[in-house]
Design a protein around this motif. Structure first.
Motif, PDB file in Angstrom:
ATOM      1  N   THR A   1       0.799  -1.229   0.000  1.00  0.00           N
ATOM      2  CA  THR A   1       0.000   0.000   0.000  1.00  0.00           C
ATOM      3  C   THR A   1       0.831   1.278   0.000  1.00  0.00           C
ATOM      4  OG1 THR A   1      -0.103   0.021   2.425  1.00  0.00           O
ATOM      5  CG2 THR A   1      -1.882  -1.134   1.261  1.00  0.00           C
ATOM      6  N   ALA A   2       2.100   1.199   0.364  1.00  0.00           N
ATOM      7  CA  ALA A   2       2.916   2.411   0.516  1.00  0.00           C
ATOM      8  C   ALA A   2       3.138   3.099  -0.824  1.00  0.00           C
ATOM      9  CB  ALA A   2       4.251   2.063   1.159  1.00  0.00           C
ATOM     10  N   ASP A   3       3.361   4.402  -0.770  1.00  0.00           N
ATOM     11  CA  ASP A   3       3.620   5.175  -1.978  1.00  0.00           C
ATOM     12  C   ASP A   3       5.103   5.188  -2.341  1.00  0.00           C
ATOM     13  OD1 ASP A   3       0.947   6.016  -2.518  1.00  0.00           O
ATOM     14  OD2 ASP A   3       1.115   7.479  -0.899  1.00  0.00           O
ATOM     15  N   ASP A   4       5.971   5.385  -1.344  1.00  0.00           N
ATOM     16  CA  ASP A   4       7.400   5.499  -1.662  1.00  0.00           C
ATOM     17  C   ASP A   4       8.049   4.117  -1.730  1.00  0.00           C
ATOM     18  OD1 ASP A   4       9.261   5.204   1.082  1.00  0.00           O
ATOM     19  OD2 ASP A   4       7.166   5.764   1.432  1.00  0.00           O
ATOM     20  N   LEU A   5       9.035   3.992  -2.593  1.00  0.00           N
ATOM     21  CA  LEU A   5       9.624   2.693  -2.900  1.00  0.00           C
ATOM     22  C   LEU A   5      10.381   2.085  -1.729  1.00  0.00           C
ATOM     23  CD1 LEU A   5      10.892   3.341  -6.556  1.00  0.00           C
ATOM     24  CD2 LEU A   5       8.674   2.478  -5.777  1.00  0.00           C
ATOM     25  N   GLU A   6      11.064   2.899  -0.948  1.00  0.00           N
ATOM     26  CA  GLU A   6      11.863   2.346   0.160  1.00  0.00           C
ATOM     27  C   GLU A   6      10.956   1.729   1.229  1.00  0.00           C
ATOM     28  OE1 GLU A   6      14.994   1.929  -0.252  1.00  0.00           O
ATOM     29  OE2 GLU A   6      14.920   3.103  -2.106  1.00  0.00           O
ATOM     30  N   THR A   7       9.834   2.366   1.503  1.00  0.00           N
ATOM     31  CA  THR A   7       8.868   1.783   2.448  1.00  0.00           C
ATOM     32  C   THR A   7       8.281   0.510   1.876  1.00  0.00           C
ATOM     33  OG1 THR A   7       8.332   3.980   3.302  1.00  0.00           O
ATOM     34  CG2 THR A   7       6.776   2.208   3.782  1.00  0.00           C
ATOM     35  N   GLN A   8       8.016   0.504   0.576  1.00  0.00           N
ATOM     36  CA  GLN A   8       7.512  -0.704  -0.076  1.00  0.00           C
ATOM     37  C   GLN A   8       8.477  -1.870   0.117  1.00  0.00           C
ATOM     38  OE1 GLN A   8       6.295  -0.160  -4.172  1.00  0.00           O
ATOM     39  NE2 GLN A   8       5.453   1.868  -3.761  1.00  0.00           N
ATOM     40  N   ILE A   9       9.743  -1.609  -0.053  1.00  0.00           N
ATOM     41  CA  ILE A   9      10.761  -2.659   0.098  1.00  0.00           C
ATOM     42  C   ILE A   9      10.800  -3.163   1.537  1.00  0.00           C
ATOM     43  CG2 ILE A   9      13.252  -3.111   0.091  1.00  0.00           C
ATOM     44  CD1 ILE A   9      13.385  -1.088  -2.305  1.00  0.00           C
ATOM     45  N   LYS A  10      10.816  -2.239   2.482  1.00  0.00           N
ATOM     46  CA  LYS A  10      10.885  -2.603   3.897  1.00  0.00           C
ATOM     47  C   LYS A  10       9.684  -3.456   4.314  1.00  0.00           C
ATOM     48  CE  LYS A  10      10.845  -0.498   8.515  1.00  0.00           C
ATOM     49  NZ  LYS A  10      10.751   0.782   9.267  1.00  0.00           N
ATOM     50  N   GLU A  11       8.491  -3.037   3.905  1.00  0.00           N
ATOM     51  CA  GLU A  11       7.295  -3.773   4.298  1.00  0.00           C
ATOM     52  C   GLU A  11       7.201  -5.113   3.571  1.00  0.00           C
ATOM     53  OE1 GLU A  11       3.924  -1.139   4.014  1.00  0.00           O
ATOM     54  OE2 GLU A  11       4.497   0.033   5.454  1.00  0.00           O
TER      55      GLU A  11
END
Length: 306
Positions: free
Chosen positions: A82-92
């Motif tokens: 659901t995240a917008d930014d790529l780094e948060t997407q990777i972490k989650e």
């Protein structure tokens, strides 16, 4: 790398208590319900799960619970993307993958804005995928916050990558579906149709199964339709297609409230509370429609499938 099975993958809903907490006992009952209705896998932490209304911590805890209690032999593919930014997407995504799921499913609209090109989408998807463990990936053409249907050219690039095995297709267009299947033919990428009305047509094209909201009502009808098709019993396959296609108008009623009500009719101790819809939209007339569909489904199972 494991290969995702063909078949029926319900888009798993999230039961909630009346005070808006995740109902883990309800999740346990739902897993058991899926088990005894012949599904092949579950698409967990998806839009039907109300992921845009769940915190990251809730999404992760639900997925951990599902993995700890999943029926034996059942594949679990999951999103939570659901995240917008790529780094948060990777972490989650790393946290979700660490639960042991069989495939991690990206949401196609998370990699590019509505006015951005497919080149941007593919670049960002590859960036995130390359930062994650070497596991099977999937993609879901989620309609929220906007619907990004993948082109055959994009799918070809994903198929050539080799890591993508699951597409939850929501194009609802047989000509486009045919072009998509031609683009991935001979690869590991399997297409699972979310549209009930075109389901038998999609099987004839070579698609691998059904992954849609109606598998939260009567997944056994879809499983039996696939079996009839594979057995060459076209009369039964056509009959079941007419039934599931017609009853799929329920999708436009008051989902997922109506699915939770249907499940309660089938013996599950879950309420109709959701975070994404107001239960007051589920009027007495709509309840009667679901009761009647429940009775017809049981009659079909008793008269046609036995």
């Amino acid at each position: 790398m494991k290969t995702i099975k063909n078949g029926v993958y319900p888009t798993m809903i999230t039961p909630f208590t009346d005070d808006n907490k995740v109902d883990y006992d309800g999740i346990l009952q739902l897993l058991d319900w899926y088990k005894y209705r012949g599904v092949d896998g579950i698409f967990a932490i998806c839009q039907s799960s109300e992921i845009f209304y769940l915190s990251f911590e809730e999404r992760l805890e639900i997925l951990k619970f599902i993995m700890a209690n999943k029926p034996e032999g059942m594949d679990i593919v999951a999103s939570g993307h659901t995240a917008d930014d790529l780094e948060t997407q990777i972490k989650e995504a790393r946290a979700f993958i660490e639960t042991g799921i069989d495939a991690y499913v990206f949401i196609s609209n998370r990699f590019a804005k509505e006015d951005e090109s497919d080149e941007v989408l593919l670049k960002n998807m590859k960036y995130v995928a390359d930062a994650l463990p070497d596991v099977p990936f999937g993609v879901y053409e989620c309609p929220y916050p906007y619907k990004r249907v993948l082109t055959p050219e994009l799918l070809k690039a994903m198929a050539d990558d080799g890591r993508f095995q699951f597409l939850k297709d929501t194009c609802c267009d047989t000509e486009m579906l045919k072009a998509k299947h031609e683009a991935v033919k001979g690869s590991n990428l399997k297409i699972f149709n979310a549209n009930a009305a075109t389901f038998l047509q999609s099987l004839r094209m070579g698609c691998s199964g059904y992954s849609g909201v109606m598998a939260n009502f009567h997944p056994e009808l879809y499983s039996q339709l696939i079996k009839a098709y594979n057995d060459g019993d076209m009369e039964l396959a056509e009959k079941l297609q007419n039934i599931v296609g017609y009853m799929s108008v329920t999708e436009c009623q008051c989902y997922p409230v109506n699915a939770k009500y249907y499940l309660s009719l089938d013996g599950l101790s879950i309420g109709i509370h959701t975070r994404s819809r107001n239960p007051q939209e589920f009027t007495e007339t709509r309840k009667l429609e679901i009761v009647q569909m429940f009775e017809v489904t049981n009659e079909i199972k008793n008269k046609i499938l036995n």
